[in-house]
Design a protein around this motif. Structure first.
Motif, PDB file in Angstrom:
ATOM      1  N   GLU A   1       0.820  -1.223   0.000  1.00  0.00           N
ATOM      2  CA  GLU A   1       0.000   0.000   0.000  1.00  0.00           C
ATOM      3  C   GLU A   1       0.855   1.275   0.000  1.00  0.00           C
ATOM      4  N   ALA A   2       1.942   1.280   0.739  1.00  0.00           N
ATOM      5  CA  ALA A   2       2.790   2.478   0.871  1.00  0.00           C
ATOM      6  C   ALA A   2       3.469   2.866  -0.443  1.00  0.00           C
ATOM      7  N   HIS A   3       3.527   1.957  -1.404  1.00  0.00           N
ATOM      8  CA  HIS A   3       4.179   2.251  -2.686  1.00  0.00           C
ATOM      9  C   HIS A   3       3.308   3.088  -3.619  1.00  0.00           C
ATOM     10  N   PHE A   4       1.998   3.085  -3.409  1.00  0.00           N
ATOM     11  CA  PHE A   4       1.081   3.748  -4.331  1.00  0.00           C
ATOM     12  C   PHE A   4       1.089   5.262  -4.166  1.00  0.00           C
ATOM     13  N   GLY A   5       1.001   5.969  -5.289  1.00  0.00           N
ATOM     14  CA  GLY A   5       0.913   7.417  -5.273  1.00  0.00           C
ATOM     15  C   GLY A   5      -0.449   7.864  -4.767  1.00  0.00           C
ATOM     16  N   THR A   6      -0.643   9.181  -4.692  1.00  0.00           N
ATOM     17  CA  THR A   6      -1.906   9.709  -4.180  1.00  0.00           C
ATOM     18  C   THR A   6      -2.585  10.624  -5.195  1.00  0.00           C
ATOM     19  N   ASN A   7      -3.899  10.549  -5.196  1.00  0.00           N
ATOM     20  CA  ASN A   7      -4.720  11.416  -6.030  1.00  0.00           C
ATOM     21  C   ASN A   7      -4.907  12.760  -5.321  1.00  0.00           C
ATOM     22  N   ALA A   8      -5.490  13.712  -6.022  1.00  0.00           N
ATOM     23  CA  ALA A   8      -5.716  15.042  -5.451  1.00  0.00           C
ATOM     24  C   ALA A   8      -6.566  14.979  -4.182  1.00  0.00           C
ATOM     25  N   ASP A   9      -7.482  14.011  -4.096  1.00  0.00           N
ATOM     26  CA  ASP A   9      -8.352  13.885  -2.923  1.00  0.00           C
ATOM     27  C   ASP A   9      -7.690  13.107  -1.782  1.00  0.00           C
ATOM     28  N   GLY A  10      -6.419  12.716  -1.978  1.00  0.00           N
ATOM     29  CA  GLY A  10      -5.701  11.985  -0.934  1.00  0.00           C
ATOM     30  C   GLY A  10      -5.815  10.478  -1.039  1.00  0.00           C
ATOM     31  N   GLY A  11      -6.700   9.995  -1.911  1.00  0.00           N
ATOM     32  CA  GLY A  11      -6.844   8.553  -2.097  1.00  0.00           C
ATOM     33  C   GLY A  11      -5.661   7.978  -2.863  1.00  0.00           C
ATOM     34  N   LYS A  12      -5.510   6.669  -2.756  1.00  0.00           N
ATOM     35  CA  LYS A  12      -4.403   5.999  -3.451  1.00  0.00           C
ATOM     36  C   LYS A  12      -4.647   5.969  -4.955  1.00  0.00           C
ATOM     37  N   ASN A  13      -3.564   6.098  -5.717  1.00  0.00           N
ATOM     38  CA  ASN A  13      -3.634   5.997  -7.170  1.00  0.00           C
ATOM     39  C   ASN A  13      -3.138   4.610  -7.558  1.00  0.00           C
ATOM     40  N   ALA A  14      -3.943   3.866  -8.303  1.00  0.00           N
ATOM     41  CA  ALA A  14      -3.616   2.482  -8.638  1.00  0.00           C
ATOM     42  C   ALA A  14      -2.580   2.353  -9.754  1.00  0.00           C
ATOM     43  N   ASP A  15      -2.326   3.420 -10.501  1.00  0.00           N
ATOM     44  CA  ASP A  15      -1.427   3.326 -11.652  1.00  0.00           C
ATOM     45  C   ASP A  15       0.002   3.790 -11.391  1.00  0.00           C
ATOM     46  N   TYR A  16       0.180   4.708 -10.461  1.00  0.00           N
ATOM     47  CA  TYR A  16       1.496   5.321 -10.294  1.00  0.00           C
ATOM     48  C   TYR A  16       2.012   5.219  -8.864  1.00  0.00           C
TER      49      TYR A  16
END
Length: 88
Positions: free
Chosen positions: A17-32
């Motif tokens: 989980e810690a490897h995933f980037g974050t979206n503008a809303d703070g949620g995890k981004n599944a692609d980056y």
């Protein structure tokens, strides 16, 4: 077992989980990954070639390639298949 996800920018394996980037809303981004994508945007605007040069030392450290030349060649073949670079 979870399907191995690769960052669609740098090809880093995202195995936790810690490897995933974050979206503008703070949620995890599944692609980056978190190194490429933070708060809904790319951490650094760079070309695919610049990204390859950034990634070579990490790939060598991980033992993915035997030397920088092989890493560069392999990444130049593989990176165009990643979402971020498909249109580049």
């Amino acid at each position: 077992m979870m399907e191995q996800k690769l960052c669609q920018s740098c090809a880093m394996p995202m195995t936790e989980e810690a490897h995933f980037g974050t979206n503008a809303d703070g949620g995890k981004n599944a692609d980056y990954c978190r190194y490429c994508f933070q708060n809904g945007r790319f951490f650094k605007e760079e070309s695919m070639e610049e990204m390859i040069e950034t990634c070579i030392p990490f790939a060598l450290e991980a033992g993915v390639y035997p030397d920088a030349g092989a890493a560069r060649k392999g990444m130049r073949e593989f990176f165009p298949t990643l979402i971020r670079w498909k249109k580049a």
